[in-house]
Structures are given as C-alpha cells and as structure tokens.
Design an enzyme around this catalytic site. Structure first.
Site, mmCIF file in Angstrom:
data_model
loop_
_atom_site.group_PDB
_atom_site.id
_atom_site.type_symbol
_atom_site.label_atom_id
_atom_site.label_comp_id
_atom_site.label_asym_id
_atom_site.label_seq_id
_atom_site.Cartn_x
_atom_site.Cartn_y
_atom_site.Cartn_z
ATOM 1 N N PRO A 281 42.459 25.351 29.825
ATOM 2 C CA PRO A 281 41.299 24.805 29.119
ATOM 3 C C PRO A 281 40.703 25.814 28.128
ATOM 4 C CG PRO A 281 40.791 25.201 31.441
ATOM 5 C CD PRO A 281 42.239 25.510 31.256
ATOM 6 N N GLU A 282 40.469 25.353 26.904
ATOM 7 C CA GLU A 282 39.805 26.163 25.883
ATOM 8 C C GLU A 282 38.452 25.520 25.601
ATOM 9 O OE1 GLU A 282 42.456 27.085 22.576
ATOM 10 O OE2 GLU A 282 44.180 26.979 23.897
ATOM 11 N N ARG B 270 46.552 27.381 40.521
ATOM 12 C CA ARG B 270 47.048 28.762 40.461
ATOM 13 C C ARG B 270 46.044 29.800 40.955
ATOM 14 N NH1 ARG B 270 50.526 29.693 35.171
ATOM 15 N NH2 ARG B 270 50.983 31.583 36.329
ATOM 16 N N HIS C 4 44.630 21.500 46.359
ATOM 17 C CA HIS C 4 44.092 22.763 45.820
ATOM 18 C C HIS C 4 42.586 22.698 45.566
ATOM 19 C CE1 HIS C 4 48.333 23.611 45.249
ATOM 20 N NE2 HIS C 4 48.431 22.596 44.417
#
Ligand SMILES: [Zn+2]
Length: 277
Positions: A2-3, A112, A93
């Site tokens: 995500p930016e 991650r 997750h």
C-alpha cells in the site's frame, strides 16, 4: 504494497466506522506487531479509550485517541485494517483485534508480519514519522523545493522519489506512474533534469496521487467483502504492471528494468534517457 492512495482509502473507509467508538477489549495473536511497548501495558492503556480522529501522514495511519494518546500504524508490505461485525469470519493472519462498543471490531491483518503499531502520547516519537518530507499535496512541494533538495545529486530520479524524506507517500507503483506522466526516464540522474522537467515533476506528483486516491474510492461494505485486498485503482495504472504492453500515449512497447534496485516500467520512447528537456 500500500502506498499513499491505498492508505488514504483505508483511513477514509475506517473513519466513520470507528471515530467516537470506545475500545472494550483487545485480542493480540502476534505480539511483535506491537512495537516498543509490552503487550499488557498496550492493552491497559487502550482499553476504555475512544477513537477521536483518523489521519494519514505519508504511509502512516494516525489514530488519535482521547486521553491524549495516538496509535500509529504502518502497513508495510501486506498489512491491512478491516472493520467488521464481531461475528464476521476472521481473515487468515489476523494479528490484533480491537473490540469496539456497539459490536464492531477493528482488525489488523498482515500475511508477512512486517506491519507495526506504536502507542505513544499524541505527539510521540515513531521511527521515520518526524523525518518525512512534505505530502504530495503540500504547497511546499514545488519545482524549486525539488531542485534545491536533489538538483545537484547524481542519484537516479526514481530513487529520489522513493525517498520518504524528499516526499512522503510515494512507493514503487506511483513513482513509475509519476515519471511516465512527467516524461522522465526513471534512471535519469537528478542533476541532469532541466528546470522544465522539475516543473513537470512538481505538477505530476500531486496530480497523479489525487487521481489514484480518487479512483481507489470504495464503500465500506465492498471493502470488507474484498478483504481490503482489491485496489480499485489498479485498472487505471498506465505503466506499472504493464511491461511488454503498448504505451497508452505512443504505442511503443513498455519496458521493465531494474532502477534503484526496484523493478521499474517505462516507455523508452516517451521517457528517453538522453532527453534534454
Ligand atoms: Zn510512449
């Protein structure tokens, strides 16, 4: 990853759902997500607190709480925040769950596990946050500013745009899009850019970000249904992910090359390395 546009979407979706709500309980499945505080203290400080505002700075999410505290979250590579009804099936997750008054939950999901959250005083220190450069929409981001900061450097312009100290919120995707729109080859050295090129860059940074923030708008229901993973603006990307396809401006085949250690896509015709404009 995500930016700025995607982080803005997370904030916009989350804001009306959590502001004014009190945290009743917190469940933590993965302790390393909580940076710089022990988990018991983290819980103790937050349970009973209410969210007052949801802001963004660069790629950081700033959740302001009453009692003068702030929860800062960085999603890094694969982090995601979802607001869901308590009984709604949890995503794989899911590492931290904030149970809110009224039966909703704020969930932090991260495959991650690089994403982090910091609990501080309202103006507390968080690694990287104070060193951020101006926002793309900040009036301080002008051609003069860019030239002053990087105009003498033999550093590749793509690398400069990825530097959060120069401008906040740009990553690999949008640096490619900005450089394409500005007609600048990603491997050009910052010191080789003309005044006109800096003007184009300073104009395209906010325009590009605004365009993709706009294209990424989504309603809360659809956002939840897609697990926050589907970016609505992807079909509008002009170069990123389109290597080998035709340039939308000139028809030339787009090229992918490694620049500043990152895979970068550009048009060899619209973005020439030997350009002097
Ligand atoms: Zn082209």
């Amino acid at each position: 990853m995500p930016e700025l546009p995607e982080v803005q979407t997370v904030c916009d979706v989350m804001r009306p759902q959590i502001v004014g709500k009190r945290i009743e309980n917190i469940r933590i499945e993965e302790e390393k997500v909580i940076a710089g505080a022990d988990v018991d203290k983290f819980k103790k400080c937050l349970i009973g607190a209410a969210f007052e505002a949801v802001n963004r700075r660069g790629k950081y999410i700033l959740l302001l709480l009453d009692k003068g505290r702030r929860l800062t979250i960085h999603l890094r590579m694969t982090g995601c925040l979802l607001v869901a009804p308590a009984g709604y099936p949890a995503e794989k997750h899911t590492h931290v769950t904030f149970e809110l008054e009224g039966g909703q939950e704020l969930r932090f999901i991260d495959q991650r596990k690089f994403g982090r959250m910091w609990l501080t005083e309202a103006c507390g220190k968080v690694p990287g946050l104070d060193a951020l450069g101006p926002e793309p929409f900040d009036k301080a981001l002008t051609a003069e500013y860019l030239k002053e900061r990087i105009g003498n450097l033999h550093r590749k312009i793509k690398d400069c745009l990825l530097d959060q100290h120069l401008v906040a919120g740009i990553g690999n995707i949008y640096s490619d899009e900005i450089l394409f729109r500005a007609g600048i080859h990603p491997a050009r050295e910052a010191c080789s850019l003309t005044e006109a090129a800096y003007e184009r860059l300073a104009a395209q940074i906010p325009d590009t970000m605004r365009y993709y923030v706009d294209k990424n708008r989504i309603d809360a229901q659809t956002y939840l249904k897609t697990g926050g993973r589907e970016y609505q603006n992807t079909p509008y990307l002009q170069v990123y992910g389109r290597a080998g396809k035709a340039c939308l401006v000139c028809g030339e085949r787009l090229v992918k090359a490694r620049v500043a250690g990152r895979g970068s896509v550009y048009c060899p015709c619209c973005q020439r390395l030997d350009e002097t404009t």
